[in-house]
Design an enzyme around this catalytic site. Structure first.
Site: not given
Ligand SMILES: Cc1ncc(COP(=O)(O)O)c(C=O)c1O
Length: 397
Positions: A209-210, A336
């Site tokens: 969702a982010h 990441c």
């Protein structure tokens, strides 16, 4: 404004701010409608109703049944559940004969690649498909890699570093023809590309969702009805026994709202981001020498919000620090792995040298950016690259 600096955020592929309208919709589920959706009394059942509504909303957007949507903590979990869950189910279904075989592509996010490595450690067979110079996987290579014991193919919809959009419909059709399940990590596609799982022909699909103006820490895995998948965490029987743990009602409600908004804005968002991304690329080419574009040319094979460039003779991470001091947020390699100066596995798989890969910056535009910001960012980039190059040329060798 951040810390008194004008702030130009160009890292929407890493994360997006949560839309205030989404926060508003979530708020009551933290405080008043806080019940556990498994409880039978009213406040629990109100939570259950919100969960069911969210599942219906999301199912309708993806062209899926409600029961095919599993809520997770994000795409890392969804990807792990897809790879490990399908591989384990295949092994449990057939304990004799050759080990089940899984195919992934070389440009996947680590949430897929590391899950594939973990699967390989459990004595499954794994093939990593190469990509071309633009980061695209060929249908021919996929055809050739499939074996009778192949149980799953996982190829991402759009790449998070270079924005390469895979021909998912064609790749998934090959999988279907050969009777193999097909998973796609569609994290970067939301709000820019169509998400209908029937049109795409995929059996499993991950979202987080982010990445689309929703909250962090929530995602989903679409699992086509009839797909054998083994749960990966022992616990309660939530999510039809496929993902134990009390459902995070506020975040799930927020994800449904954010996805609804992303879908309704899709065309406008694609136009807005392509306008800004193209402007940024034009400006950079006009004022910064020795720059190369990584990934497909702007066009139908590239996400409209993505620019990935290498500046000859520059360390991307050093440039990032300089840009941060000028109030511009971007990314070197994938977010990441920020803080880790290993060259990006995606850029290496596309054939860049280590130096070219280490010299790369990813700039990803979003809703809040303006043309003025893009012009300012280009000037900041010109300044930082010139300084970084002049420092590098005066360093003792
Ligand atoms: C393509 C892709 N897949 C998976 C993930 C992991 O998502 P999350 O960190 O929300 O679990 C990301 C995040 O960067 C991503 O870009």
């Amino acid at each position: 404004m951040t810390y008194g600096l004008p702030s130009i955020y160009l890292d929407h592929a890493a994360t997006t701010p949560t839309d205030p309208a989404v926060v508003e919709v979530m708020a009551p589920y933290f405080t008043t409608v806080f019940g556990n959706p498994s409880s039978i009394y009213q406040v629990g059942q109100d939570g259950r109703a919100a969960l069911d509504r969210s599942r219906r909303t999301i199912g309708a957007i993806l062209g899926a049944r409600d029961s095919e949507i599993l809520f997770t903590s994000g795409a890392t979990e969804s990807n792990n559940l897809a790879l490990k869950g399908v591989a384990w189910a295949a092994r449990l279904a057939k304990s004799e004969g050759p080990a089940p075989h899984v195919i992934v592509s070389a440009i996947e996010h680590h949430a897929v690649l590391r899950a594939a490595e973990a699967v390989a450690e459990q004595e499954f067979d794994v093939t990593v498909l190469p990509c071309d110079v633009d980061g695209l996987v060929s249908t021919e290579n996929l055809h050739q890699a499939i074996r009778p014991e192949t149980c799953l193919i996982s190829i991402m919809y759009a790449n998070n570093e270079v924005g390469a959009i895979q021909p998912i419909g064609q790749l998934a059709a090959i999988a279907r023809e050969r009777g193999v399940l097909f998973h796609t990590d569609a994290v970067q596609a939301v709000g820019l590309l169509p998400l209908d799982v029937q049109a795409l022909g995929v059996d499993l699909l991950s979202l987080s969702a982010h990445k689309f103006y929703g909250p962090k820490g929530v995602g989903l895995l679409y699992v086509r009805k009839g797909t054998a998948i083994r749960y990966q965490q022992d616990g309660g029987g939530q999510e039809s026994g496929r993902r134990g743990g009390t459902e995070n009602v506020p975040l799930i409600v927020g994800m449904a709202e954010a996805l609804t908004r992303a879908e309704s804005l899709r065309e406008a968002y694609a136009d807005h981001t392509s306008d800004l991304r193209n402007l940024l690329w034009e400006e950079i080419q006009a004022i910064v020498p020795d720059v190369r574009l990584n990934g497909p040319d702007p066009g139908e094979s590239r996400l409209t919000n993505n620019l990935n460039v290498s500046f000859r003779g520059v360390q991307g991470e050093t440039a990032l620090l300089g840009l941060d001091m000028q109030g511009v947020s971007a990314s070197a390699g994938s977010a990441c792995t920020t803080g880790n100066s290993e060259p990006s596995h995606v850029l290496l798989a596309m054939g860049l040298t280590e130096d070219e890969a280490l010299a790369s910056l990813r700039l990803s535009v979003g809703r809040g950016n303006t043309r003025e910001e893009i012009e300012d960012a280009a000037v900041a980039i010109q300044d930082v690259i010139a300084r970084t190059r002049s420092l590098a040329s005066t360093e003792p060798r």
